[in-house]
Design an enzyme around this catalytic site. Structure first.
Site, PDB file in Angstrom:
ATOM      1  N   VAL A  16      -7.001   2.006  10.078  1.00  0.00           N
ATOM      2  CA  VAL A  16      -7.287   2.822  11.423  1.00  0.00           C
ATOM      3  C   VAL A  16      -8.774   2.790  11.722  1.00  0.00           C
ATOM      4  O   VAL A  16      -9.140   3.444  12.741  1.00  0.00           O
ATOM      5  CB  VAL A  16      -6.850   4.188  11.106  1.00  0.00           C
ATOM      6  CG1 VAL A  16      -7.685   4.842  10.014  1.00  0.00           C
ATOM      7  CG2 VAL A  16      -6.456   5.167  12.198  1.00  0.00           C
ATOM      8  N   GLY A  17      -9.492   2.348  10.852  1.00  0.00           N
ATOM      9  CA  GLY A  17     -11.006   2.127  11.158  1.00  0.00           C
ATOM     10  C   GLY A  17     -11.794   1.391  10.368  1.00  0.00           C
ATOM     11  O   GLY A  17     -12.903   1.471   9.922  1.00  0.00           O
ATOM     12  N   GLY A  18     -10.985   0.310   9.825  1.00  0.00           N
ATOM     13  CA  GLY A  18     -11.405  -0.836   9.204  1.00  0.00           C
ATOM     14  C   GLY A  18     -10.819  -0.803   7.762  1.00  0.00           C
ATOM     15  O   GLY A  18     -11.082  -1.625   6.607  1.00  0.00           O
ATOM     16  N   SER A  19      -9.675   0.076   7.412  1.00  0.00           N
ATOM     17  CA  SER A  19      -8.839   0.271   5.869  1.00  0.00           C
ATOM     18  C   SER A  19      -8.291  -1.279   5.586  1.00  0.00           C
ATOM     19  O   SER A  19      -7.876  -1.135   4.475  1.00  0.00           O
ATOM     20  CB  SER A  19      -7.806   1.295   6.114  1.00  0.00           C
ATOM     21  OG  SER A  19      -8.548   2.380   6.470  1.00  0.00           O
ATOM     22  N   SER A  59      -8.867   2.378   3.399  1.00  0.00           N
ATOM     23  CA  SER A  59      -7.889   3.051   2.554  1.00  0.00           C
ATOM     24  C   SER A  59      -7.062   1.868   1.380  1.00  0.00           C
ATOM     25  O   SER A  59      -6.451   2.475   0.617  1.00  0.00           O
ATOM     26  CB  SER A  59      -7.224   4.040   3.032  1.00  0.00           C
ATOM     27  OG  SER A  59      -6.617   3.517   4.134  1.00  0.00           O
ATOM     28  N   LYS A  88       0.822  -1.225  -0.119  1.00  0.00           N
ATOM     29  CA  LYS A  88      -0.043  -0.089   0.025  1.00  0.00           C
ATOM     30  C   LYS A  88       0.915   1.130  -0.046  1.00  0.00           C
ATOM     31  O   LYS A  88       1.889   1.207   0.779  1.00  0.00           O
ATOM     32  CB  LYS A  88      -0.916   0.112   1.247  1.00  0.00           C
ATOM     33  CG  LYS A  88      -1.753   1.224   1.465  1.00  0.00           C
ATOM     34  CD  LYS A  88      -2.667   1.109   2.610  1.00  0.00           C
ATOM     35  CE  LYS A  88      -3.625   2.142   2.859  1.00  0.00           C
ATOM     36  NZ  LYS A  88      -4.522   2.215   4.159  1.00  0.00           N
TER      37      LYS A  88
END
Length: 698
Positions: free
Chosen positions: A295-298, A274, A185
């Site tokens: 960080v929140g489901g990435s 992301s 990534k």
């Protein structure tokens, strides 16, 4: 009488004279005053007009100067984008030529192997590292034609492959990931996977041509294990979105569906974010293994949308050294790097290799030296599993809820105990999550976007942050009054204050403190972590099972309009639990029919319902989380302790065809260490046609 008359006549004449004098004097004074006042007024008026004109000229000059600077800035950014696209085009041609160095037959043979088969073949010498890298140059290019997932090829990968081949010829021992190509990534959410000499733009054009000076510790370890990073993959602007696209690599404001990274299963749908470039490339066969961030489901949301697997450990299992982050200075919402692959076994294998040594802790003393423990990864133990289909914040669409029930039945058939579980107060904790992710009310994000070229859809998403917090709170009350409680919660998420104030009157403080709302929110998050663990302990559960997401893959604009739809993932970043996902099935026609009964009580439910239509055969997944249960035997590293354990559970299911989400607590005698809860899955490898699978996490 005559004298009296004369006196009256004299007084009358005097009075008339006095009156005449007074009237003329008064008139004269009044006239002088009027003339004088008119002059003063004119002077004041002239000065006022001059001031107003000066102010208008100053304001106009400010905006003209700002416009000129912005025009120059845009020209510079557009030139950077032009040069980057030219570099990218050159990269593609280079990779195309390098891929031609092997035959089509050999490339097809290599591409047909899964991760473990390829790893074993490389260990046995069936293929050279150079052959495998050449094959994946072409495979990635072919996949990219329809998905727009590739940022840049890592040209040094050719040299690294040749060096490993030479070392193998000299008889050196091959490391466990010898020659395995890895996609990276372009920038993870909190800990950028820096590649020395390559940009980490986070989707911002301003960051082009600012290459990293170091490899990140995770990249260094991958190279030490013999893996070969060969390509960087795309991300959304800011990283804080679960779609994938930016102005650098193709989005045009006049065409909503132009330039996005596409879902390989359905064009016009997002692969998630992301880490969307990673998930899309892996699902399309352009990579056998990838590394993303969460960080929140990435990690988990892209895996859910594209039918692959991913593991998100708790955040200190990998080093944060050289981190840049989507929003620096974010203390309580921790991000993690983790593996992504077509099989959950592959993800587990990577975790095992990374944690079988103390490489990370030796590289960075802030990483706890907690090794992999094989004895905890073997199958056989029966677990108590808590499950829920609705978190109380966002009811998932039918297919995403269906898998929980099917997984429950399958696990009960294998001897596990399934216990209903209700996560405490998710609406409030989601508000705290949004607050802690942005930290400063969105000021940092808006500053970056204001000084960059950002797609209009992203700007529209952050636009509400531009209003003063007081107005946001007022809007929240209006939303609550109109019957939209979830909108009210979200509008209350930004902190009213970030500092402590004192008011002093006559030498003494009359109002000692106006408490920092940000600090109060942080305190609430810390308290919630203990509350959540207490609820799991009270229920006696080791693992949690719940939906992976509220819906299957939405259109590209969907995540920006439905930013509240990540509660099933984000809460476990707030808790800093390990987590993961794996493929469990497809969205079915029956799921589509059941959408008729799905609620439409507010605009978010209406959107989720609309986005879930016409999704037959699009994958939906299994997802997992792990938590930490305190133990009497524990050691403390870096000030806080958390349980460490690893489990593997092989579930051989006949049919589990929907998304599942799991969490596991520590086994009773596990070795303890700070933030060392690690998550592992067991899954039977199946063909894409049957898609039978189940996920387990620690």
């Amino acid at each position: 009488m005559i004298l009296g008359a004369l006196l009256r006549i004299a007084m009358a004449e005097t009075f008339v004279a006095i009156c005449n004098l007074s009237f003329s004097s008064i008139f004269r004074n009044i006239l002088l005053f009027v003339v004088s006042d008119t002059y003063q007024t004119q002077v004041i008026l002239a000065m006022s007009l001059l001031f107003i004109a000066t102010a208008l000229i100053a304001v106009l000059s400010y905006f003209l100067i700002r416009r000129d600077r912005r025009t120059a800035q845009i020209a510079l950014l557009e030139e950077k984008i032009r040069l980057r696209r030219k570099e990218r085009e050159s990269d593609m041609k280079w990779a195309e030529e390098e891929g031609k160095k092997i035959s089509d037959e050999l490339r097809d043979k290599i591409g047909a192997l899964d991760f473990e088969q390829l790893r074993v073949a490389l260990q046995n010498g069936d293929f050279t590292c150079s052959e495998v890298v050449s094959a994946y140059y072409t495979l990635a290019l072919k996949a990219n034609e329809n998905i727009n997932a590739i940022v840049l090829f890592i040209k040094e990968s050719r040299q690294w492959a040749a060096e490993w081949d030479e070392r193998a010829k000299r008889g050196e021992k091959k490391p466990m990931l010898f020659g395995v190509p890895v996609s990276i990534k372009e920038c993870t959410d909190e800990m950028p996977l820096q590649m020395k000499g390559y940009d980490q733009t986070r989707g911002y054009a301003a960051a082009i041509h600012h290459p990293a000076e170091h490899d990140s510790p995770l990249v260094v370890q991958l190279k030490e294990l013999g893996a070969i990073p060969f390509v960087q993959t795309n991300v959304p602007t800011s990283l804080l979105s679960y779609n994938c696209g930016n102005s650098i690599y193709g989005i045009h404001n006049d065409a909503i569906h132009s330039g996005w990274t596409e879902n390989p299963y359905k064009k016009g749908r997002t692969p998630g974010g992301s880490s969307g470039g990673e998930s899309s490339l892996i699902a399309a066969g352009g990579s056998v293994l990838g590394i993303g961030g969460d960080v929140g489901g990435s990690l988990r949301t892209p895996a859910h949308y594209t039918g692959i697997a991913a593991i998100k450990p708790s955040h200190l299992r990998f080093s944060e050294m050289h981190s840049k982050g989507s929003v620096p200075g974010r203390p309580l919402i921790n991000s993690s790097d983790g593996p992504m692959a077509r099989s959950i076994d592959t993800c587990a294998h990577i975790c095992k290799q990374m944690w079988s040594s103390n490489f990370q802790s030796e590289f960075d003393p802030y990483v706890p030296p907690v090794p992999w423990r094989d004895e905890l990864y073997e199958a056989g133990k029966k677990w108590k599993i808590g499950y829920y289909k609705d978190d109380g914040w966002f009811t998932p669409t039918p297919g995403c809820a269906r898998m929980v029930e099917e997984a429950k039945k399958a696990l009960e058939a294998k001897g596990h105990t399934l216990i209903p579980f209700s996560p405490p107060d998710v609406p409030e904790i989601y508000r705290l999550f949004v607050c802690a992710v942005c930290v400063d009310g969105g000021a940092y994000l808006m500053n970056l976007m204001d000084n960059d070229i950002v797609p209009d859809m992203f700007l529209e998403t952050v636009f509400p942050m531009r209003f003063p917090i007081v107005l946001q709170r007022a809007a929240a009350h209006v939303a609550g009054w109109l019957g939209y409680p979830r909108l009210k919660k979200l509008a209350q998420s930004m902190p009213m204050s970030t500092s402590v104030h004192k008011y002093v009157h006559r030498g003494r403080t009359i109002h000692a403190l106006i408490l920092s709302e940000l600090r109060q929110n942080y305190a609430a998050i810390e308290a919630y972590r203990h509350t959540f663990l207490g609820e799991m302990k009270k229920a006696g559960v080791d693992i949690l099972l719940c939906p992976a997401s509220v819906m299957p893959a939405p259109p590209h604009e969907g995540p920006l309009q439905l930013s509240c739809g990540v509660s099933y993932c984000s809460i476990f970043n707030l808790l800093d639990f390990g987590a993961g996902v794996c493929r469990a099935g497809n969205w079915t026609e029956d799921d589509e029919l059941k959408l008729r009964d799905y609620p439409e009580t507010d605009m978010w439910y209406t959107m989720a319902k609309g986005y879930s239509k016409v999704m037959k055969a699009v994958p939906i997944l299994g997802l997992g989380r792990s938590s930490a249960r305190r133990s009497s035997r524990r050691s403390t590293l870096h000030g806080r302790s958390r349980a460490s354990s690893a489990i593997r559970y092989r579930a051989w299911l006949e049919t589990v065809k929907s998304t599942t989400l799991w969490y596991r607590t520590n086994s009773s005698a596990g070795e303890m260490g700070r933030m060392a809860d690690i998550l592992h899955f067991g899954i039977r490898r199946v063909s894409p046609q049957t898609l039978d699978s189940v996920a387990i996490t620690e």
